[in-house]
Design a protein around this motif. Structure first.
Motif, PDB file in Angstrom:
ATOM      1  N   PHE A 106      45.742 -17.831 -44.765  1.00  0.00           N
ATOM      2  CA  PHE A 106      45.034 -18.573 -43.711  1.00  0.00           C
ATOM      3  C   PHE A 106      44.334 -19.781 -44.308  1.00  0.00           C
ATOM      4  N   ARG A 107      44.443 -20.911 -43.617  1.00  0.00           N
ATOM      5  CA  ARG A 107      43.861 -22.146 -44.127  1.00  0.00           C
ATOM      6  C   ARG A 107      42.341 -22.123 -44.089  1.00  0.00           C
ATOM      7  N   ASN A 108      41.782 -21.535 -43.030  1.00  0.00           N
ATOM      8  CA  ASN A 108      40.332 -21.544 -42.840  1.00  0.00           C
ATOM      9  C   ASN A 108      39.958 -20.462 -41.823  1.00  0.00           C
ATOM     10  N   LYS A 109      38.705 -20.432 -41.448  1.00  0.00           N
ATOM     11  CA  LYS A 109      38.239 -19.404 -40.509  1.00  0.00           C
ATOM     12  C   LYS A 109      38.890 -19.553 -39.138  1.00  0.00           C
ATOM     13  N   GLY A 110      39.075 -20.792 -38.707  1.00  0.00           N
ATOM     14  CA  GLY A 110      39.715 -21.004 -37.411  1.00  0.00           C
ATOM     15  C   GLY A 110      41.133 -20.468 -37.389  1.00  0.00           C
ATOM     16  N   ASP A 111      41.862 -20.692 -38.471  1.00  0.00           N
ATOM     17  CA  ASP A 111      43.229 -20.187 -38.576  1.00  0.00           C
ATOM     18  C   ASP A 111      43.236 -18.662 -38.534  1.00  0.00           C
ATOM     19  N   LEU A 112      42.298 -18.039 -39.234  1.00  0.00           N
ATOM     20  CA  LEU A 112      42.172 -16.583 -39.233  1.00  0.00           C
ATOM     21  C   LEU A 112      41.811 -16.064 -37.848  1.00  0.00           C
ATOM     22  N   PHE A 113      40.901 -16.750 -37.187  1.00  0.00           N
ATOM     23  CA  PHE A 113      40.477 -16.356 -35.848  1.00  0.00           C
ATOM     24  C   PHE A 113      41.648 -16.407 -34.864  1.00  0.00           C
ATOM     25  N   ARG A 114      42.417 -17.494 -34.918  1.00  0.00           N
ATOM     26  CA  ARG A 114      43.554 -17.625 -34.012  1.00  0.00           C
ATOM     27  C   ARG A 114      44.618 -16.560 -34.276  1.00  0.00           C
ATOM     28  N   ALA A 115      44.830 -16.233 -35.542  1.00  0.00           N
ATOM     29  CA  ALA A 115      45.795 -15.182 -35.870  1.00  0.00           C
ATOM     30  C   ALA A 115      45.324 -13.824 -35.353  1.00  0.00           C
ATOM     31  N   MET A 116      44.022 -13.587 -35.384  1.00  0.00           N
ATOM     32  CA  MET A 116      43.472 -12.351 -34.844  1.00  0.00           C
ATOM     33  C   MET A 116      43.747 -12.264 -33.344  1.00  0.00           C
ATOM     34  N   LEU A 117      43.588 -13.378 -32.644  1.00  0.00           N
ATOM     35  CA  LEU A 117      43.864 -13.391 -31.210  1.00  0.00           C
ATOM     36  C   LEU A 117      45.341 -13.153 -30.923  1.00  0.00           C
ATOM     37  N   GLU A 118      46.198 -13.737 -31.754  1.00  0.00           N
ATOM     38  CA  GLU A 118      47.638 -13.603 -31.528  1.00  0.00           C
ATOM     39  C   GLU A 118      48.083 -12.147 -31.548  1.00  0.00           C
ATOM     40  N   ARG A 119      47.389 -11.311 -32.317  1.00  0.00           N
ATOM     41  CA  ARG A 119      47.797  -9.903 -32.405  1.00  0.00           C
ATOM     42  C   ARG A 119      47.596  -9.161 -31.086  1.00  0.00           C
ATOM     43  N   VAL A 120      46.715  -9.643 -30.243  1.00  0.00           N
ATOM     44  CA  VAL A 120      46.446  -8.930 -28.993  1.00  0.00           C
ATOM     45  C   VAL A 120      46.803  -9.747 -27.762  1.00  0.00           C
ATOM     46  N   HIS A 121      47.166 -11.021 -27.962  1.00  0.00           N
ATOM     47  CA  HIS A 121      47.442 -11.888 -26.814  1.00  0.00           C
ATOM     48  C   HIS A 121      48.724 -11.443 -26.123  1.00  0.00           C
ATOM     49  N   LEU A 122      48.642 -11.251 -24.808  1.00  0.00           N
ATOM     50  CA  LEU A 122      49.779 -10.817 -24.009  1.00  0.00           C
ATOM     51  C   LEU A 122      50.114 -11.909 -22.995  1.00  0.00           C
ATOM     52  N   PRO A 123      50.947 -12.862 -23.360  1.00  0.00           N
ATOM     53  CA  PRO A 123      51.286 -13.935 -22.400  1.00  0.00           C
ATOM     54  C   PRO A 123      51.851 -13.359 -21.106  1.00  0.00           C
ATOM     55  N   PHE A 124      51.312 -13.802 -19.985  1.00  0.00           N
ATOM     56  CA  PHE A 124      51.740 -13.258 -18.703  1.00  0.00           C
ATOM     57  C   PHE A 124      53.216 -13.536 -18.448  1.00  0.00           C
ATOM     58  N   GLU A 125      53.694 -14.676 -18.915  1.00  0.00           N
ATOM     59  CA  GLU A 125      55.105 -14.996 -18.746  1.00  0.00           C
ATOM     60  C   GLU A 125      55.981 -13.967 -19.470  1.00  0.00           C
ATOM     61  N   ASP A 126      55.536 -13.520 -20.642  1.00  0.00           N
ATOM     62  CA  ASP A 126      56.309 -12.517 -21.373  1.00  0.00           C
ATOM     63  C   ASP A 126      56.344 -11.203 -20.606  1.00  0.00           C
ATOM     64  N   LEU A 127      55.223 -10.841 -20.004  1.00  0.00           N
ATOM     65  CA  LEU A 127      55.182  -9.612 -19.213  1.00  0.00           C
ATOM     66  C   LEU A 127      56.146  -9.705 -18.032  1.00  0.00           C
ATOM     67  N   LEU A 128      56.194 -10.876 -17.410  1.00  0.00           N
ATOM     68  CA  LEU A 128      57.133 -11.074 -16.298  1.00  0.00           C
ATOM     69  C   LEU A 128      58.577 -10.954 -16.774  1.00  0.00           C
ATOM     70  N   ASN A 129      58.854 -11.547 -17.920  1.00  0.00           N
ATOM     71  CA  ASN A 129      60.218 -11.546 -18.431  1.00  0.00           C
ATOM     72  C   ASN A 129      60.686 -10.156 -18.857  1.00  0.00           C
ATOM     73  N   GLU A 130      59.738  -9.286 -19.169  1.00  0.00           N
ATOM     74  CA  GLU A 130      60.102  -7.945 -19.615  1.00  0.00           C
ATOM     75  C   GLU A 130      60.449  -7.003 -18.458  1.00  0.00           C
ATOM     76  N   LEU A 131      60.200  -7.430 -17.233  1.00  0.00           N
ATOM     77  CA  LEU A 131      60.489  -6.571 -16.091  1.00  0.00           C
ATOM     78  C   LEU A 131      61.993  -6.322 -15.991  1.00  0.00           C
ATOM     79  N   ASP A 132      62.362  -5.068 -16.034  1.00  0.00           N
ATOM     80  CA  ASP A 132      63.782  -4.704 -15.991  1.00  0.00           C
ATOM     81  C   ASP A 132      64.168  -4.305 -14.572  1.00  0.00           C
ATOM     82  N   ASP A 133      64.022  -5.264 -13.661  1.00  0.00           N
ATOM     83  CA  ASP A 133      64.307  -4.970 -12.257  1.00  0.00           C
ATOM     84  C   ASP A 133      64.652  -6.288 -11.575  1.00  0.00           C
ATOM     85  N   SER A 134      65.916  -6.506 -11.302  1.00  0.00           N
ATOM     86  CA  SER A 134      66.350  -7.776 -10.709  1.00  0.00           C
ATOM     87  C   SER A 134      65.759  -8.004  -9.326  1.00  0.00           C
TER      88      SER A 134
END
Length: 204
Positions: free
Chosen positions: A52-80
């Protein structure tokens, strides 16, 4: 990079992110030092800066581990069939997101976002929270606009107002969960709230 080295690097990165969660929660983001985080993880400062370059980089990576983009949730729906029912797509995606978010790690990270973030000269962690909210609202708005085109929204209710209702209701749910997580779980209370919102928003 040899396989073992890649595994070791991944383990070090995960240990640093785990340590950052703990230290940010204990001290707040602005008062948490990289020295303390690296010691908590059991690694050197050099190892931290390799990942990690700095604290901000570390902070953003921490968020990425739990971030659930709503678009991804929509795309995962297995129902046409949800392609023709935007409100049902929203309902099912929210259910999936609430189940995934109902973990101690999500509670810690969202707790940091809500209660332990202070703006510094280096970066503004609150902007990350605003970006997540904007991303979610934009995805919801797209779905509500589709529902409006299909005449599935309650008469007189605009897609923009429907998005606001959903956003503020779910934000309130998250705040109550973070304030008293022992009182209820997201997977218990959240789906019923989502279903009620869909009934209120949808055309009879």
């Amino acid at each position: 990079m040899p396989r073992r080295t890649k595994q070791e690097a991944a383990a070090t990165r995960a240990a640093l992110l785990d340590a950052a969660e703990e230290v940010f929660l204990e001290r707040g983001v602005s008062r948490a030092s990289l020295e303390v985080i690296s010691r908590r993880a059991g690694v050197t400062r050099g190892a931290l800066y390799w990942h990690f370059r700095n604290k901000g980089d570390l902070f953003r990576a921490m968020l990425e581990r739990v971030h659930l983009p709503f678009e991804d949730l929509l795309n995962e729906l297995d129902d046409s069939s949800v392609d023709h029912h935007p409100l049902e797509a929203i309902r099912l995606s929210c259910h999936a997101g609430l189940r995934q978010a109902d973990t101690p790690r999500h509670r810690r990270v969202h707790g940091i976002l809500l209660h332990h973030c202070e703006r510094t000269d280096d970066f503004d962690p609150l902007e990350a929270k605003a970006e997540i909210a904007r991303e979610t609202c934009q995805a919801l708005l797209r779905q509500f606009k589709q529902a409006d085109l299909k005449q599935q929204l309650r008469p007189g209710l605009s897609p923009e107002r429907a998005t606001d209702l959903f956003h503020y209701a779910l934000s309130g749910l998250f705040w109550e969960w973070l304030r008293a997580p022992q009182a209820f779980t997201l997977s218990e209370r959240g789906p019923a709230l989502v279903d009620d919102l869909i009934r209120l928003i949808g055309r009879d």
